[in-house]
Design a protein around this motif. Structure first.
Motif: not given
Length: 91
Positions: A31, A35, A38-39, A78, A82
């Protein structure tokens, strides 16, 4: 002296891969790699808090064995998206 955003993300990635149980290492580092950058700021704060939770609780939330506490719900969803192949066989 406050931590830069870049340093904070590196620290959170390291905490994602240095967990108590190997399954959570695999789940969280996947994760983080995909990601974390991009948080938004509030999501990074929430992820930072999430990393303070017990690994066995986290695994149960991600695998759907136990209902996730409200503040973590969307973030755990989220992360779980994944986790195919780690917490359940891939379709």
């Amino acid at each position: 002296m406050s931590e830069s955003a870049e340093t904070r993300l590196k620290r959170l990635r390291m905490r994602s891969m240095r967990r108590g149980i190997k399954e959570m290492d695999l789940i969280l580092v996947a994760f983080a790699d995909a990601e974390l950058a991009d948080l938004g700021a509030a999501e990074v704060d929430l992820y930072d808090r999430l990393l303070g939770e017990n690994d066995h609780d986290l695994y149960q939330w991600v695998s759907g064995q136990v209902q996730t506490p409200a503040p973590y719900g969307p973030l755990i969803a989220r992360i779980a998206a994944r986790a195919n192949g780690i917490v359940k066989p891939e379709p």
